[in-house]
Design an enzyme around this catalytic site. Structure first.
Site, PDB file in Angstrom:
ATOM      1  N   LYS A 100       0.725  -1.324  -0.248  1.00 22.04           N
ATOM      2  CA  LYS A 100       0.004   0.359   0.050  1.00 22.04           C
ATOM      3  C   LYS A 100       0.600   1.004   0.043  1.00 22.04           C
ATOM      4  CE  LYS A 100      -2.363  -1.718   3.889  1.00 22.04           C
ATOM      5  NZ  LYS A 100      -1.904  -2.793   3.919  1.00 22.04           N
ATOM      6  N   ARG A 129      11.338  -5.768   4.966  1.00 19.02           N
ATOM      7  CA  ARG A 129      10.611  -4.334   4.449  1.00 19.02           C
ATOM      8  C   ARG A 129      11.929  -3.638   5.217  1.00 19.02           C
ATOM      9  NH1 ARG A 129       4.538  -2.363   4.830  1.00 19.02           N
ATOM     10  NH2 ARG A 129       4.836  -2.868   7.176  1.00 19.02           N
ATOM     11  N   ARG A 146      -1.828  -8.704  13.241  1.00 15.99           N
ATOM     12  CA  ARG A 146      -1.986  -8.069  12.724  1.00 15.99           C
ATOM     13  C   ARG A 146      -2.786  -8.259  11.284  1.00 15.99           C
ATOM     14  NH1 ARG A 146       3.455  -5.532  11.148  1.00 15.99           N
ATOM     15  NH2 ARG A 146       2.707  -3.929   9.297  1.00 15.99           N
ATOM     16  N   ARG A 178     -10.381   1.275   8.292  1.00 14.61           N
ATOM     17  CA  ARG A 178      -9.480  -0.380   8.853  1.00 14.61           C
ATOM     18  C   ARG A 178     -10.923  -1.200   9.367  1.00 14.61           C
ATOM     19  NH1 ARG A 178      -3.248   0.815   8.774  1.00 14.61           N
ATOM     20  NH2 ARG A 178      -2.410  -1.383   8.721  1.00 14.61           N
ATOM     21  N   ARG A 234      10.943  -1.923  11.304  1.00 15.24           N
ATOM     22  CA  ARG A 234       9.811  -0.818  12.217  1.00 15.24           C
ATOM     23  C   ARG A 234       9.788  -2.234  13.527  1.00 15.24           C
ATOM     24  NH1 ARG A 234       4.546   0.359   8.629  1.00 15.24           N
ATOM     25  NH2 ARG A 234       3.460  -0.904   9.765  1.00 15.24           N
TER      26      ARG A 234
END
Ligand code: AMP
Length: 223
Positions: free
Chosen positions: A13, A127, A173, A88, A162
Site C-alpha cells: 500500500k 521490509r 496484524r 481499516r 519498523r
C-alpha cells in the site's frame, strides 16, 4: 480525487501510494505514519497509539477517525488525498463517508491490493524503511533492495526495520486484517469504486507495476 489504499499489511500500500502521490500530485496520508510520528515525539496520543500498535492491535476507531477528520480539514488535501491504511474497519469507512458527504465529496477510488498469504510474512520481515521522516521510502531486502545495504537510495539516510514488523506482531496484524478490515472489500464493492490488483513475486508484479497500471487507468478515464 479521494483514493483509499486497502490491503493486508505488506501488500505494498505504502509503495503504491507514494508513487501515485508523486505522479498524480495528490497528497498521501498514512495513519500509521501519523501514529509513528506521535510515538517518536512521545505525545499523549503517541503513548496511547503505541499501547495498541506494539501489540499488533488496531488503534480505537474514535481516536483514528478524529485524526483523519482533522487532517482532512488541512489545505494541502483540499483537492485530493490518498488515504493509506484508513479506513481499516466498517465503522471507520462509515464515518469517513459521513465526513465527506458534508463537503459534497465521496470516495472516488479504492485500490485493493492482494498478495498470497505465504508471501506476506516474507515481504514484511524483509521490509526496510528510510528513517528520514520527509522521505520514508520503502525497500525490501529481497525484492527491492537499496543500492547500498542499509542506506536509502533517495536521500542517503539510514534504513530501519519498523518495530511492529516482527513475525509475532505481523501474525496478529494479519488476523485483524481478515477479521476487521477485509469486510471493507464488500462495502466498497457495493459502492462500485473498487479496483483489485494482485501484487506477487510469482507473477513478477510488484507495487510499482501496479502503480503504473493504475496511473494509466486513471489517465485513460480522464481523457
Ligand atoms: P501501517 O503503517 O498502516 O501498517 O499501520 C501501523 C499500525 O498503526 C497498524 O498495525 C495499527 O495498529 C495502527 N493503525 C494504522 N492505521 C490505523 C487505522 N486506520 N485504524 C486503527 N489502527 C491503525
Amino acid at each position: 480525487m479521494i483514493i483509499i489504499m486497502l490491503g493486508a499489511p505488506g501488500t505494498g500500500k505504502g509503495t503504491v501510494a507514494t508513487i501515485l502521490q508523486d505522479k498524480l500530485n495528490i497528497k498521501q496520508v498514512s495513519t500509521g505514519d501519523i501514529f509513528r510520528k506521535e510515538i517518536k515525539e512521545q505525545t499523549e496520543l503517541g503513548k496511547l497509539a503505541d499501547s495498541y500498535i506494539s501489540k499488533g492491535q488496531l488503534v480505537p476507531d474514535d481516536v483514528t477517525v478524529n485524526i483523519v477528520k482533522e487532517r482532512l480539514e488541512q489545505d494541502d488535501v483540499k483537492n485530493g488525498i490518498i488515504l493509506d491504511g484508513f479506513p481499516r474497519t466498517i465503522v471507520q469507512a462509515q464515518e469517513l463517508d459521513k465526513i465527506l458527504e458534508k463537503e459534497n465529496k465521496k470516495v472516488d477510488l479504492v485500490i485493493n491490493l492482494t498478495t498470497p498469504d505465504e508471501e506476506i510474512i516474507e515481504r514484511i520481515v524483509n521490509r526496510r524503511v528510510c528513517s528520514n521522516p520527509e522521505c520514508k521510502t520503502i525497500y525490501n531486502t529481497l525484492l527491492n533492495p537499496p543500492k547500498i545495504e542499509g542506506i536509502c537510495d533517495k536521500c542517503g539516510s539510514k534504513l530501519i526495520t519498523r518495530d511492529d514488523d516482527n513475525e509475532e506482531t505481523v501474525k496478529r496484524r494479519l488476523k485483524n486484517y481478515f477479521e476487521l478490515t477485509s469486510p471493507l472489500i464488500e462495502y466498497y464493492e457495493k459502492q462500485g469504486n473498487i479496483y483489485t490488483a494482485l501484487v506477487s513475486k510469482t507473477i513478477n508484479k510488484l507495487g510499482k507495476d501496479v502503480a503504473e497500471e493504475i496511473i494509466e487507468n486513471i489517465r485513460r478515464s480522464m481523457n
